[in-house]
Scaffold this motif. Structure first.
Motif, short mmCIF file in Angstrom:
data_model
loop_
_atom_site.label_atom_id
_atom_site.label_comp_id
_atom_site.label_asym_id
_atom_site.label_seq_id
_atom_site.Cartn_x
_atom_site.Cartn_y
_atom_site.Cartn_z
N LYS A 190 -2.24 8.02 -6.09
CA LYS A 190 -1.67 7.21 -5.39
C LYS A 190 -2.33 6.67 -4.25
N GLU A 191 -2.94 7.61 -4.04
CA GLU A 191 -3.96 6.62 -2.59
C GLU A 191 -4.89 6.49 -3.25
N LEU A 192 -5.58 6.22 -4.76
CA LEU A 192 -6.49 5.10 -4.73
C LEU A 192 -5.79 3.43 -4.73
N ILE A 193 -4.34 4.08 -5.09
CA ILE A 193 -3.55 2.88 -5.64
C ILE A 193 -3.13 1.95 -4.23
N LYS A 194 -3.31 2.80 -2.94
CA LYS A 194 -3.12 2.03 -2.08
C LYS A 194 -4.58 1.94 -1.91
N ALA A 195 -5.42 2.21 -1.33
CA ALA A 195 -7.19 1.94 -1.62
C ALA A 195 -7.25 0.33 -1.58
N THR A 196 -6.95 0.30 -2.77
CA THR A 196 -6.83 -1.26 -3.44
C THR A 196 -6.11 -2.39 -1.99
N LEU A 244 -6.58 -6.42 -2.70
CA LEU A 244 -5.83 -7.12 -3.34
C LEU A 244 -5.15 -8.25 -2.44
N ARG A 245 -4.57 -7.97 -0.92
CA ARG A 245 -4.23 -9.30 -0.27
C ARG A 245 -5.20 -10.25 -0.44
N THR A 246 -6.68 -9.96 -0.41
CA THR A 246 -7.77 -10.98 0.44
C THR A 246 -8.29 -11.45 -1.09
N ASN A 247 -7.81 -11.08 -2.51
CA ASN A 247 -8.43 -10.89 -3.39
C ASN A 247 -7.84 -10.88 -4.39
N GLY A 248 -7.19 -10.96 -4.87
CA GLY A 248 -5.96 -10.76 -6.10
C GLY A 248 -5.74 -11.72 -6.86
N ALA A 271 3.10 -9.29 -7.80
CA ALA A 271 3.60 -7.82 -8.26
C ALA A 271 2.27 -7.22 -8.30
N VAL A 272 2.13 -7.44 -8.78
CA VAL A 272 0.21 -5.94 -8.74
C VAL A 272 0.10 -5.51 -7.58
N LEU A 273 0.37 -6.31 -6.14
CA LEU A 273 -0.42 -6.08 -4.83
C LEU A 273 1.13 -5.50 -4.76
N ALA A 274 2.35 -5.53 -4.28
CA ALA A 274 3.80 -5.15 -4.09
C ALA A 274 4.13 -3.92 -4.77
N TYR A 275 3.64 -3.56 -6.07
CA TYR A 275 3.47 -2.68 -6.53
C TYR A 275 2.44 -1.49 -5.83
N ALA A 276 1.56 -1.91 -5.56
CA ALA A 276 0.37 -0.98 -4.82
C ALA A 276 1.25 -0.51 -3.17
N PRO A 298 8.46 2.89 -5.58
CA PRO A 298 8.48 1.63 -6.21
C PRO A 298 10.20 1.02 -6.73
N THR A 299 11.15 1.97 -6.64
CA THR A 299 12.17 1.53 -6.71
C THR A 299 12.48 0.38 -6.25
N VAL A 300 11.84 -0.30 -4.76
CA VAL A 300 11.95 -1.01 -4.09
C VAL A 300 12.13 -2.28 -5.08
N LEU A 301 11.29 -2.05 -6.22
CA LEU A 301 11.00 -3.59 -6.80
C LEU A 301 11.36 -3.15 -8.27
N ILE A 302 12.36 -3.03 -8.87
CA ILE A 302 13.68 -2.64 -10.24
C ILE A 302 13.91 -3.41 -9.78
N ASN A 303 14.70 -5.01 -9.47
CA ASN A 303 14.79 -5.95 -9.59
C ASN A 303 13.21 -6.49 -10.21
N THR A 304 12.68 -7.09 -9.40
CA THR A 304 11.38 -7.62 -10.08
C THR A 304 11.12 -7.08 -11.35
N LEU A 305 11.03 -5.93 -11.44
CA LEU A 305 10.68 -4.90 -12.73
C LEU A 305 11.63 -5.37 -14.16
N LYS A 306 12.42 -4.96 -13.63
CA LYS A 306 13.48 -5.87 -14.87
C LYS A 306 13.46 -7.26 -15.10
N LEU A 307 13.67 -8.10 -13.99
CA LEU A 307 12.49 -9.58 -14.22
C LEU A 307 11.77 -9.63 -15.46
#
Length: 92
Positions: free
Chosen positions: A6-12, A16-20, A59-64, A70-79
């Motif tokens: 999780k820390e590795l993902i958060k470090a991205t 992701l914000r600048t170069n995603g 989507a990748v940024l939102a996940y990170a 990650p449950t806040v992303l459930i509607n996006t993940l369903k789509l």
């Protein structure tokens, strides 16, 4: 997923914000040039306009950004899931 992962993902997040979008654009260019049969699956107009790249990079940024909840992303993940099912995308 363990805390270290999780820390590795958060470090991205800053990258992701600048170069995603650039990373995702490169990903699609490489994927589609190495697998031209996938051009039948992807909307090439959305590829040309950047719409697909923007959607995936967002989507990748939102996940990170929400890796701790990650449950806040459930509607996006369903789509995303529904779209993949509608195209008969298989796990492999």
């Amino acid at each position: 997923m363990n805390a270290s992962q999780k820390e590795l993902i958060k470090a991205t997040v800053p990258i992701l914000r600048t170069n995603g979008n650039d990373l995702i654009t490169y990903f699609y260019q490489r994927m589609l040039s190495n697998n031209p049969e996938l051009k039948n699956i992807f909307n090439m107009s959305n590829q040309a306009s950047g719409k697909q790249q923007n959607a995936l990079s967002g989507a990748v940024l939102a996940y990170a950004e929400n890796i701790e909840n990650p449950t806040v992303l459930i509607n996006t993940l369903k789509l995303i899931g529904n779209k993949h099912v509608s195209l008969n995308i298989q796990p492999e």
